[in-house]
Design an enzyme around this catalytic site. Structure first.
Site, PDB file in Angstrom:
ATOM      1  CG  HIS A  82      -1.779   1.246   1.257  1.00 53.28           C
ATOM      2  ND1 HIS A  82      -2.948   1.316   0.557  1.00 53.28           N
ATOM      3  CD2 HIS A  82      -1.606   2.465   1.831  1.00 53.28           C
ATOM      4  CE1 HIS A  82      -3.480   2.511   0.716  1.00 53.28           C
ATOM      5  NE2 HIS A  82      -2.687   3.230   1.484  1.00 53.28           N
ATOM      6  CG  ASP A 161     -11.824   4.503   5.596  1.00 50.28           C
ATOM      7  OD1 ASP A 161     -11.274   5.285   6.384  1.00 50.28           O
ATOM      8  OD2 ASP A 161     -11.568   4.473   4.378  1.00 50.28           O
ATOM      9  NE  ARG A 168      -9.589  11.543   8.477  1.00 49.27           N
ATOM     10  CZ  ARG A 168      -8.745  10.687   7.897  1.00 49.27           C
ATOM     11  NH1 ARG A 168      -9.146   9.480   7.545  1.00 49.27           N
ATOM     12  NH2 ARG A 168      -7.503  11.030   7.677  1.00 49.27           N
ATOM     13  CB  SER A 183      -8.318   5.980   7.199  1.00 49.64           C
ATOM     14  OG  SER A 183      -8.685   5.940   5.854  1.00 49.64           O
ATOM     15  CE  LYS A 187      -9.058   2.740   3.311  1.00 51.68           C
ATOM     16  NZ  LYS A 187      -9.073   4.068   2.776  1.00 51.68           N
TER      17      LYS A 187
HETATM   18  N1  URA Z   1      -5.599   7.181   2.497  1.00 51.83           N
HETATM   19  C1  URA Z   1      -6.625   6.642   3.169  1.00 51.83           C
HETATM   20  O1  URA Z   1      -7.163   5.605   2.778  1.00 51.83           O
HETATM   21  N2  URA Z   1      -7.047   7.266   4.283  1.00 51.83           N
HETATM   22  C2  URA Z   1      -6.496   8.400   4.756  1.00 51.83           C
HETATM   23  O2  URA Z   1      -6.918   8.905   5.774  1.00 51.83           O
HETATM   24  C3  URA Z   1      -5.430   8.956   4.040  1.00 51.83           C
HETATM   25  C4  URA Z   1      -5.000   8.306   2.908  1.00 51.83           C
END
Ligand code: URA
Length: 456
Positions: A82, A161, A168, A183, A187
């Site tokens: 990621h 999320d 946010r 966050s 995932k």
């Molecule tokens: N990527 C995400 O999935 N969440 C965040 O808060 C910032 C970057």
């Protein structure tokens, strides 16, 4: 327990318990906690932070708000990768086929681009016909058959999320390290991989603006993953200037193909080899990073990574001829070359700064001193290649091709970049932004490695 009490407790800087954090996430998921209370809580977190324990439980509660992908049907251990986001970042498209060509299964979910940052799924869709929504069965079958499969992030993974992120986004609460960590990790953990390699970027094109924050974010995410029994590692990557030369969906996909043909820009290959070697080590395919690096290099020199890309594009319904011939990618109508006029373009943005008119007449040699990644990403978004809102349609053919990178020598009237556009007005706007994104100096600039640190 009430949400009012929990907001107040966080505001006072006190640590919330597991039960309290689950109460908040559950309440926001089922709608019993309204946006205004959740916003207040998120803002309190921005100011006072969360401990590692709190961040872990907040992440777990978010992960448990939805499904978890079951990868037990995949033969071998899946390692995910990621990136916290960048501009011109096509590393996944390069690294995926290389790692799969080494015999390590790649079963990956990715997102779409948002704002100035691009997304792997959009880049994949620039291969005409490519299906980014295989069923779960097809997804697993592809991995077992050819070693690689890719899918868009499904809404059923950590669905809360999405709701929290949208909040946010409009309450200025994105830039909090524990909120970003929870966050991302909610995932990633729901995506089911046994190992996760994190590429935590810093610089003008990234969420984290400096290396200290990037290291803090990386260590927090490693901690969450390890508490959940996942094998974890991270690299801290410089994202001050865009990665590679191409920024924009089609031209990035074409550049990724060139990487697999052995013609990749040095910076893209450095990051792809580093993260790829972490994946081979976490999977257990290699014991040492050096051995993994060698194995990955061989997939390029032998052409096996390129063959894997062909197999993969074809398997997911894409036009494999585009891998052999990258001129088949969709082209924009306008191609405008931006030349260096002799001034320092970055100074032009500073109004009456006397340096704005400074022309480096006496300098014997000039260098590109910086390229603002965020500005280049914004230019691509203005051209129509990026989204301001999540479900916007984008134009695959537009983009910016850098012709110079930081540290390169630049002469008056030499080309800095090419804009690919389909609209004259947007092209004019992007031209100004791209021109001003370049900093020029009469001091020699040392080219630096992209990888700042690796953390195991
Ligand atoms: N990527 C995400 O999935 N969440 C965040 O808060 C910032 C970057």
């Amino acid at each position: 327990m009430t949400m009012y009490e929990l907001i107040d407790k966080k505001k006072e800087g006190k640590e919330l318990t597991k039960n309290e954090l689950y109460y908040i996430v559950k309440g926001y998921t089922d709608g019993s906690i309204p946006d205004y209370q959740m916003s207040a809580f998120l803002m309190a977190v921005c100011f006072v932070g969360m401990t590692r324990e709190e961040t872990y439980y907040f992440t777990m509660a978010m992960k448990e708000s939805g499904d978890e992908l079951d990868l037990s049907g995949v033969k071998g251990m899946v390692v995910d990768k990621h990136s916290t986001g960048g501009v011109g970042d096509k590393v996944s498209l390069v690294m995926g086929p290389m790692v799969a060509a080494c015999g390590v299964p790649v079963a990956k979910m990715s997102g779409r681009g948002l704002g100035h940052t691009g997304g792997t799924i959009d880049k994949l869709e620039s291969f005409s016909g490519f299906n980014v929504s295989p069923t779960e069965k097809e997804f697993i079958r592809n991995v077992n058959k050819i070693g690689i499969s890719w899918a868009g992030q499904t809404v059923s993974l950590a669905p809360v999320d999405k709701k929290i992120y949208a909040l946010r986004d409009v309450t200025a609460t994105v830039d909090s390290i524990p909120l970003i960590a929870s966050s991302i990790m909610s995932k990633k953990l729901a995506s089911g991989a046994g190992g996760i390699v994190l590429d935590v970027t810093y610089g003008s094109g990234a969420f984290m603006k400096n290396t200290d924050d990037a290291v803090e974010l990386a260590e927090l995410m490693l901690d969450i993953g390890r508490k959940e029994g996942r094998k974890m590692s991270a690299a801290i990557t410089d994202m001050n200037e865009p990665l590679g030369y191409a920024v924009g969906n089609s031209i990035e996909a074409a550049e990724a193909v060139e990487c697999l043909k052995g013609n990749g820009p040095e910076d893209v290959m450095e990051v792809a080899y580093t993260l790829g070697s972490h994946m081979l080590v976490l999977n257990g395919k290699c014991r040492e990073l050096s051995q993994a690096m060698q194995m990955l290099e061989e997939t390029i020199s032998s052409g096996t990574a390129l063959k894997k890309m062909v197999q993969w594009i074809e398997r997911q319904g894409g036009n494999k001829a585009m891998v052999y011939d990258t001129t088949l990618f969709k082209k924009a109508e306008i191609e405008r070359v931006i030349k260096y006029t002799g001034e320092n373009p970055a100074f032009l943005t500073k109004g009456n700064n006397p340096e704005a008119s400074y022309i480096f007449e006496k300098a014997s040699q000039l260098y590109v001193s910086s390229i603002n990644g965020k500005a280049i990403g914004n230019a691509v978004q203005i051209l129509g290649g990026g989204r301001a809102a999540k479900d916007e349609k984008i134009d695959m053919s537009v983009g910016v091709r850098l012709l110079k990178k930081t540290g390169d020598i630049i002469k008056k009237q030499e080309a800095l970049a090419i804009i690919y556009a389909n609209n004259e007005e947007k092209c004019n706007l992007a031209t100004e932004i791209v021109r001003e994104a370049f900093g020029i100096s009469d001091k020699k600039i040392q080219k630096r490695n992209k990888i700042f640190r690796e953390i195991f």
